[in-house]
Design a protein around this motif. Structure first.
Motif, short mmCIF file in Angstrom:
data_model
loop_
_atom_site.label_atom_id
_atom_site.label_comp_id
_atom_site.label_asym_id
_atom_site.label_seq_id
_atom_site.Cartn_x
_atom_site.Cartn_y
_atom_site.Cartn_z
N ASN A 4 0.80 -1.06 0.07
CA ASN A 4 -0.08 0.00 0.02
C ASN A 4 0.99 1.17 -0.07
O ASN A 4 1.92 1.34 0.43
N GLU A 5 0.36 2.16 -0.40
CA GLU A 5 1.06 3.67 -0.37
C GLU A 5 0.45 4.07 0.53
O GLU A 5 -0.62 4.98 0.68
N ARG A 6 1.02 4.26 1.83
CA ARG A 6 0.69 5.01 3.13
C ARG A 6 0.85 6.37 2.88
O ARG A 6 2.11 6.89 2.45
N GLY A 7 0.00 7.11 3.34
CA GLY A 7 0.29 8.45 3.31
C GLY A 7 -0.93 9.18 2.35
O GLY A 7 -0.64 10.59 2.18
N GLN A 8 -1.73 8.56 1.66
CA GLN A 8 -2.52 9.22 0.73
C GLN A 8 -3.79 9.49 1.54
O GLN A 8 -4.74 8.55 1.73
N GLY A 9 -4.08 10.68 2.11
CA GLY A 9 -5.45 11.21 2.73
C GLY A 9 -6.28 12.18 1.65
O GLY A 9 -5.66 12.52 0.81
N THR A 10 -7.29 12.01 2.16
CA THR A 10 -8.43 13.03 1.51
C THR A 10 -8.27 14.47 2.24
O THR A 10 -7.27 14.30 3.39
N GLU A 32 -3.77 -3.74 11.13
CA GLU A 32 -2.59 -2.95 11.63
C GLU A 32 -2.16 -1.90 10.41
O GLU A 32 -1.77 -1.01 10.39
N ASP A 33 -2.19 -2.77 9.20
CA ASP A 33 -1.79 -1.92 7.95
C ASP A 33 -2.86 -0.75 7.74
O ASP A 33 -2.23 0.22 7.25
N ALA A 34 -4.07 -1.23 7.98
CA ALA A 34 -5.00 -0.02 7.31
C ALA A 34 -4.84 1.16 8.62
O ALA A 34 -5.01 2.20 8.20
N GLY A 35 -4.66 0.75 9.87
CA GLY A 35 -4.42 1.63 10.85
C GLY A 35 -3.21 2.33 10.49
O GLY A 35 -3.26 3.85 10.53
N LYS A 36 -2.24 1.88 10.11
CA LYS A 36 -0.84 2.60 9.74
C LYS A 36 -1.29 3.81 8.54
O LYS A 36 -0.91 4.74 8.35
N GLN A 37 -1.85 3.14 7.64
CA GLN A 37 -2.44 4.03 6.51
C GLN A 37 -3.24 5.10 7.05
O GLN A 37 -3.01 6.53 6.74
N PHE A 38 -4.05 4.86 8.16
CA PHE A 38 -4.88 6.01 8.65
C PHE A 38 -3.88 6.98 9.43
O PHE A 38 -4.07 8.26 9.32
N LEU A 236 -3.61 0.74 16.45
CA LEU A 236 -4.92 0.12 16.76
C LEU A 236 -5.89 1.12 16.53
O LEU A 236 -5.80 2.29 17.36
N ILE A 237 -6.94 1.07 15.71
CA ILE A 237 -7.90 2.04 15.92
C ILE A 237 -9.41 1.21 16.06
O ILE A 237 -9.71 0.48 14.99
N ALA A 238 -9.79 1.22 17.23
CA ALA A 238 -11.39 0.49 17.43
C ALA A 238 -12.39 1.34 16.95
O ALA A 238 -12.32 2.39 17.26
#
Ligand code: ATP
Ligand code: MG
Length: 761
Positions: A4-10, A32-38, A236-238
């Motif tokens: 994934n290219e982490r760091g792309q936000g809207t 965890e992967d999605a959390g880090k992108q977030f 972690l993002i619950a």
């Protein structure tokens, strides 16, 4: 491969899609992967990496990232990866990647979990691990945590909290709050942590809560320090249904004038029998000298203390501004209705038997509020102790005869008997009270409303409250934040129980307690919190009668060594420092004291109470620019001793009895020229010299605008000695209590200075 290219936000609400995906999948948390992108979308640095589902893919990704790498098995069935052996560090080559892949698969199977994938990421080098997290508190809303992180987070519990939104100041303060703050400096060859970068992360986590109501908890743990830069190596993002935070709108306090400054007062349930509530209220009001008409109401009629008793509110010849109601619960709402029809401005319902008694009582209480609202009356209580407005001579409390003198400290109490105890204590110490409001069940106006009101009350310079609970943490925080810029607010905190403690998904959730959150809110708003009623009263009058210390440097003047040692220890524990005596101060003291004085702080006056000596020492100390406050020990309560000895000897010579140990009456030759009347009620009779020392202390506080706390050699109850000036001398029976209040005053002073406020001088 799903590199994934982490760091792309809207642009608006970064990471919204990631949250929506997790919600759509019914997952309790982002992986965890999605959390880090977030996190990356919020500018939080994360290691380069991605999720793979085969050993071949893992090798390719590891090569792309560059060795060494970290591999983690991710599975929704595993809450803490390390516990299941699913975090493998320092993987150095292709062979090790394949091996690691197999290990993760078998370890997952061993705990009965299937892997959703394997995270391969850059191995961040760093020794120091911190945690930043978020939870939603049921009273205060989103709360951010910062502390020592890594796998020992829960074991060490070295964390601090701040109610969001987190300002830059709050973020830096959080870093200073933790025990391990030295780790933020240069450490074992590592550079100091980039605090600005850390502050941004802390603030970003607060922002996430605001942007995404579906986020319930967040852990950035650990935040590994690579060189001087923090990197989030776990995420972690619950997520879930938004958490409902309790709120309570402010009450209309426009009619409080009728409560605190009534032209005339009525007591419904008035009685000649002071063992009844209505009877004691009647007695306090009449004896307190209320200048306007007092109307007594009781269907039995008659006369009490020369005043006629009217059968009902309707029968009164005039409309009272304030009505205090002390009749059985069932009769209350009828009286409230009558008050409304009559045009009364404010009512205080002392009677019990409402929401505190069960559903039936609650219904009656709701009806009471509805009637008060219909007629636009201010309502205090029900189930309360009553009110005092001392400057206006309204002494409207029941149960005990208590009438403290008018002063600047105003009190709000959620407890009746504790409120009474505080009033009695104020009376005995001769501490003046502005207003006292027993808020009872807070049906219409709550403690926070009253704090808000007292902020603007010109008779009040210090606000103190006994609180056991409140409905709206954010409003409390906001009201207190505004108020403390002008007046100190002290809360005596009664066992506020843990609320809403559920199984937490995160380290942050597990470490949060309602106490910790309340203390965070207090720190952020300048609220002073104490848990001991004696300390509460000490502080109340210290703040009401003395100037704030401009800093933390305390000079101690003592008649002997032992007290000096104990006080020095307590100074260190209370966030204060022992002032260094400057050479000119030492020189001046050399001229005043015998050659064998201590020559350092604590200044041991070696039991010299000769006229003029303690006076000159205290003045020298308080005048020094290197001193912010002075504690004087043993002068008050010991000067009278020589006179007592002379008196006893004289009695013996005259062939009198034992002479007794009680306070002696009148002056005596040994008391010196200033000998005068003794202070009555002080238990210990003070000599004229002591009184003049006390007056000099008050004058010095006026002149230098720094506090001087006196500790008495022998027990006394009176604490406040007014000399008619702006400040009054404050005498306490124990040196440690003296130090503790100075510690709290100094931290409030520091808070005000940080907010750019002048100290009240
Ligand atoms: N990318 C990385 N680079 C360096 N060290 C890492 C990295 N990822 C993890 N670690 C180290 O491994 C430890 C455990 O990793 P991680 O925090 O991901 O798992 P965990 O704490 O067991 O998970 P959980 O927070 O769910 O309990 C971390 O505290 C950190 O010391
Ligand atoms: Mg972790």
């Amino acid at each position: 491969m799903t590199t994934n290219e982490r760091g792309q936000g809207t642009t608006e609400a970064p990471g919204r899609e990631l949250i929506e995906q997790a919600l759509a999948a019914g997952a309790p948390a982002l992986d965890e992967d999605a959390g880090k992108q977030f996190f990356a979308a919020y500018g939080i640095p994360v290691p380069q990496g991605g999720t793979v589902t085969s050993a071949d893919e893992a090798v390719r990704l590891a090569q792309e990232i560059g060795y060494p790498v970290v591999m983690k098995g991710s599975s929704t069935q595993v809450q803490h990866k390390t516990d299941a052996g699913l975090v493998l560090l320092r993987i150095g080559n292709d062979t090790e990647v394949r091996e690691a892949y197999g290990t993760l698969e078998s370890r997952a199977a061993a705990v009965g979990a299937t892997l959703d994938g394997v995270l391969v990421e850059h191995m961040v080098r760093g020794k120091r691990e911190f945690v930043v997290g978020l939870v939603r508190d049921l009273l205060f809303g989103p709360v951010v945590m910062f502390g020592l992180g890594g796998i020992f987070t829960e074991a060490l519990k070295d964390v601090a909290f701040a109610v969001a939104p987190v300002s830059e100041d709050d973020a830096y303060e959080l870093m200073d709050e933790i025990e391990a703050k030295t780790l933020l400096g240069a450490f074992r060859g590592e550079p100091p942590v980039d605090r600005a970068a850390l502050a941004k992360i802390i603030m970003a986590v607060g922002q996430m809560a605001d942007d995404h109501p579906a986020i319930r908890e967040i852990d950035v743990n650990p935040l590994l320090i690579d060189g001087d830069q923090p990197v989030a190596v776990d995420a972690l993002i619950a997520v879930g249904e938004p958490v409902e935070v309790s709120t309570r709108p402010p009450a209309d306090i426009s009619r409080l004038g009728d409560l605190v400054a009534p032209g005339d007062v009525a007591v419904v349930g008035a009685s000649a029998d002071t063992s009844k509530w209505g009877g004691m209220i009647t007695a306090n009001l009449i004896l307190g000298g209320f200048p306007g008409p007092i109307y007594l109401v009781n269907p039995k009629g008659g006369e009490i203390l020369g005043l006629p008793v009217y059968p009902s509110i309707t029968d009164l010849p005039d409309v009272p501004d304030l009505v205090i109601i002390a009749v059985p619960a069932k009769l209350v709402n009828g009286v409230v209705e009558e008050c409304g029809r009559k045009g009364v401005g404010a009512i205080v319902v002392v009677s019990a038997g409402f929401s505190e008694a069960g559903p039936e009582g609650r219904a009656m209480e709701d009806e009471m509020v509805a009637i008060a609202e219909k007629y636009d009356m201010a309502l205090v209580g029900p189930n309360c102790m009553g009110v005092i407005s001392a400057h206006q001579k309204v002494y409207g409390t029941g149960f005990m005869l208590v009438r403290p003198v008018p002063g600047g400290a105003s009190m709000v109490s959620q407890s009746g008997n504790l409120g009474l105890q505080l009033l009695v204590s104020a009376e005995r110490r001769r501490g003046g009270v502005g207003k006292f409001i027993g808020v009872g069940n807070e049906a219409m106006i709550d403690a926070v409303d009253f704090i808000n009101y007292l902020h603007t009350d010109s008779d009040t310079n210090t606000i103190v409250a006994y609180m056991e609970g409140f409905d709206d943490g954010r409003r409390l925080l906001e009201v207190v934040r505004q108020t403390t810029l002008d007046k100190p607010v002290v809360v005596l905190r009664g066992g506020m129980s843990e609320y809403g403690k559920k199984a937490a998904a995160s380290h942050t959730g597990a470490l949060t307690s309602s106490t910790a959150v309340f203390e965070a809110a207090a720190r952020q708003s300048g609220l002073i919190v104490v848990t001991d009623p004696d300390e509460f009263m000490d502080l109340t009058f210290a703040l009401a009668y003395m100037p704030l210390p401009p800093g933390t440097r305390v000079a101690v003047a003592t008649l002997g060594g032992g007290w000096g040692v104990l006080v020095s220890d307590e100074i260190a524990r209370s966030g204060l420092t022992l002032a260094e005596l400057s050479p000119d101060v030492t020189q001046s003291l050399n001229k005043i004291l015998p050659p064998f004085w201590s020559h350092s702080n604590p200044v041991d006056m070696v039991a010299t109470v000769t006229q003029g000596v303690p006076e000159a020492v205290v003045e020298t100390l308080i005048a020094s620019d290197a001193v912010d406050a002075v504690i004087v020990m043993g002068v008050v309560g010991s000067m009278s001793e020589s006179r007592r000895a002379v008196d006893e000897i004289e009695t013996l010579k005259a062939g009198g009895g034992s002479g007794g140990r009680g306070p002696t009456a009148g002056g005596s030759p040994a008391a010196g020229p200033a000998a005068g009347p003794e202070v009555e009620g002080a238990e210990l009779a003070l000599s004229g010299r002591e009184l003049s020392f006390i007056n000099q202390n008050a004058a010095l506080m006026d002149r230098y605008c720094k506090p001087i706390v006196n500790i008495s050699q022998r027990p006394m109850t009176q604490a406040i000695f007014s000399a008619g000036g702006r400040y009054s001398t404050f005498v306490l029976p124990s040196p440690l209590r003296g130090v503790r209040i100075l510690g709290k005053m100094a931290s409030y002073s520091a808070y005000l200075q940080k907010k750019g406020r002048d100290l009240r001088c």
